[in-house]
Design a protein around this motif. Structure first.
Motif, mmCIF file in Angstrom:
data_model
loop_
_atom_site.group_PDB
_atom_site.id
_atom_site.type_symbol
_atom_site.label_atom_id
_atom_site.label_comp_id
_atom_site.label_asym_id
_atom_site.label_seq_id
_atom_site.Cartn_x
_atom_site.Cartn_y
_atom_site.Cartn_z
ATOM 1 N N ALA A 129 -30.399 -9.875 32.675
ATOM 2 C CA ALA A 129 -29.025 -10.323 32.909
ATOM 3 C C ALA A 129 -28.433 -9.472 34.021
ATOM 4 N N MET A 130 -27.187 -9.721 34.357
ATOM 5 C CA MET A 130 -26.488 -8.884 35.328
ATOM 6 C C MET A 130 -25.889 -7.685 34.597
ATOM 7 N N LYS A 131 -25.796 -6.572 35.294
ATOM 8 C CA LYS A 131 -25.389 -5.304 34.691
ATOM 9 C C LYS A 131 -24.032 -5.385 34.010
ATOM 10 N N ASP A 132 -23.116 -6.165 34.553
ATOM 11 C CA ASP A 132 -21.770 -6.246 34.007
ATOM 12 C C ASP A 132 -21.611 -7.337 32.946
ATOM 13 N N SER A 133 -22.731 -7.852 32.444
ATOM 14 C CA SER A 133 -22.677 -8.959 31.478
ATOM 15 C C SER A 133 -22.186 -8.524 30.102
ATOM 16 N N GLY A 134 -22.383 -7.261 29.790
ATOM 17 C CA GLY A 134 -22.002 -6.769 28.467
ATOM 18 C C GLY A 134 -23.127 -6.833 27.452
ATOM 19 N N TYR A 135 -24.263 -7.436 27.821
ATOM 20 C CA TYR A 135 -25.411 -7.505 26.922
ATOM 21 C C TYR A 135 -26.275 -6.257 27.091
ATOM 22 N N THR A 136 -26.790 -5.734 25.980
ATOM 23 C CA THR A 136 -27.675 -4.569 26.054
ATOM 24 C C THR A 136 -29.085 -4.883 25.561
ATOM 25 N N SER A 137 -29.199 -5.790 24.603
ATOM 26 C CA SER A 137 -30.491 -6.170 24.020
ATOM 27 C C SER A 137 -30.682 -7.672 24.119
ATOM 28 N N TRP A 138 -31.944 -8.124 24.124
ATOM 29 C CA TRP A 138 -32.205 -9.561 24.154
ATOM 30 C C TRP A 138 -31.646 -10.246 22.907
ATOM 31 N N LYS A 139 -31.505 -9.491 21.823
ATOM 32 C CA LYS A 139 -30.972 -10.050 20.581
ATOM 33 C C LYS A 139 -29.495 -10.414 20.708
ATOM 34 N N ASP A 140 -28.810 -9.785 21.681
ATOM 35 C CA ASP A 140 -27.402 -10.114 21.909
ATOM 36 C C ASP A 140 -27.225 -11.537 22.423
ATOM 37 N N LEU A 141 -28.295 -12.140 22.894
ATOM 38 C CA LEU A 141 -28.215 -13.478 23.488
ATOM 39 C C LEU A 141 -28.301 -14.593 22.458
ATOM 40 N N ASN A 142 -28.700 -14.249 21.245
ATOM 41 C CA ASN A 142 -28.933 -15.265 20.217
ATOM 42 C C ASN A 142 -27.623 -15.697 19.550
ATOM 43 N N VAL A 143 -26.715 -16.189 20.384
ATOM 44 C CA VAL A 143 -25.377 -16.569 19.931
ATOM 45 C C VAL A 143 -24.997 -17.909 20.561
ATOM 46 N N ALA A 144 -24.366 -18.747 19.799
ATOM 47 C CA ALA A 144 -23.898 -20.036 20.326
ATOM 48 C C ALA A 144 -22.913 -19.796 21.463
ATOM 49 N N GLY A 145 -23.004 -20.619 22.503
ATOM 50 C CA GLY A 145 -22.112 -20.490 23.646
ATOM 51 C C GLY A 145 -22.710 -19.730 24.810
ATOM 52 N N ILE A 146 -23.851 -19.092 24.583
ATOM 53 C CA ILE A 146 -24.556 -18.382 25.649
ATOM 54 C C ILE A 146 -25.664 -19.274 26.198
#
Length: 266
Positions: A129-146
């Motif tokens: 992801a981009m550095k300023d995305s706020g995500y730190t782990s791939w598990k952070d992506l497992n959310v509706a709306g992403i």
């Protein structure tokens, strides 16, 4: 009645003999390579560091160099054909290429169409992801709306669909370069690829980061048509030879495990 039976048996036997005779004279892929003095591979159009056009306009990469080394040792000319990822298997099955030289995972579904070599190398599937995305782990992506991007018809897309199932998956033709472009232009929130491929983009795209954790570790190999038994054995044998003499490890260290290739080719 007995005469009819004998005639029927004779007809079936003749047809079987004709079929076996025809099959025995069918030219194998390796026999075609020997006859023509050319070995044709299908590669992904732009998939650094496995296959790509470098700054000098030269086709290169890990898979290309391994195939070239084998062709040189065989004493034949290597012919390289470019395809989008989704076009690799069709090109092989149609006879346009002798084998696929790509970072392809031998999934059960693909094995219904083609036959894979023993693993040539391994890949860690990651999210970026981009550095300023706020995500730190791939598990952070497992959310509706992403929204998460991956190469169309790739194992990365399958892994994202399975492991990041709550996110929206968007697939892009043409390899990871298109996924990265979609990310930098804001069309997706993150992407899925392998660690070595993304390492090649990080030096040229400011702010591109790999998120924590490996989603999976995948074996990667080359693929042949189901009837190309001799070529399959030859590929496995050759990879065993260059693994034993150190040439495979040398190529993997340069192309896959590090970004040393960038200084020479980007």
């Amino acid at each position: 009645m007995k005469k009819f039976t004998k005639l029927a048996v004779a007809a079936v036997s003749g047809a079987w003999l004709a079929m076996m005779t025809t099959a025995s004279f069918a030219e194998s892929t390796m026999e075609k390579i020997v006859r023509t003095g050319e070995m044709t591979i299908a590669v992904q159009t732009q998939g650094p560091p496995v296959s790509f056009i470098d700054k000098d306009g030269k086709r290169t990469g890990l898979a290309v160099e391994l195939a070239q080394m084998m062709a040189d040792d065989m004493g034949v000319t290597l012919i390289v054909q470019d395809y989008d990822w989704k076009g690799l298997i069709p090109s092989l099955l149609s006879g346009k290429a002798d084998f696929i030289a790509a970072d392809m995972t031998p999934t059960a579904k693909r094995s219904m169409q083609v036959v894979f070599t023993e693993p040539v190398f391994y890949s860690e599937t990651i999210a970026f992801a981009m550095k300023d995305s706020g995500y730190t782990s791939w598990k952070d992506l497992n959310v509706a709306g992403i929204s998460v991007g991956a190469t169309q018809a790739s194992s990365w897309a399958d892994i994202a669909r399975d492991k990041i199932s709550n996110a929206e998956l968007k697939e892009f033709a043409g390899g990871t370069a298109q996924t990265v472009q979609a990310l930098t232009s804001g069309r997706i929130n993150a992407g899925v690829s392998d660690k070595a491929t993304i390492a090649g983009f990080m030096s040229s795209i400011e702010g591109l980061v790999v998120l924590d954790g490996d989603i999976s570790r995948e074996p990667l190999g080359f693929a042949v048509r189901p009837d190309s038994t001799h070529l399959l054995f030859a590929l496995d044998n050759y990879m065993g030879l260059i693994r034993a003499d150190g040439r495979l490890d040398e190529k993997l260290e340069y192309w896959w495990n590090t970004t040393n290739w960038e200084a020479d080719h980007k």
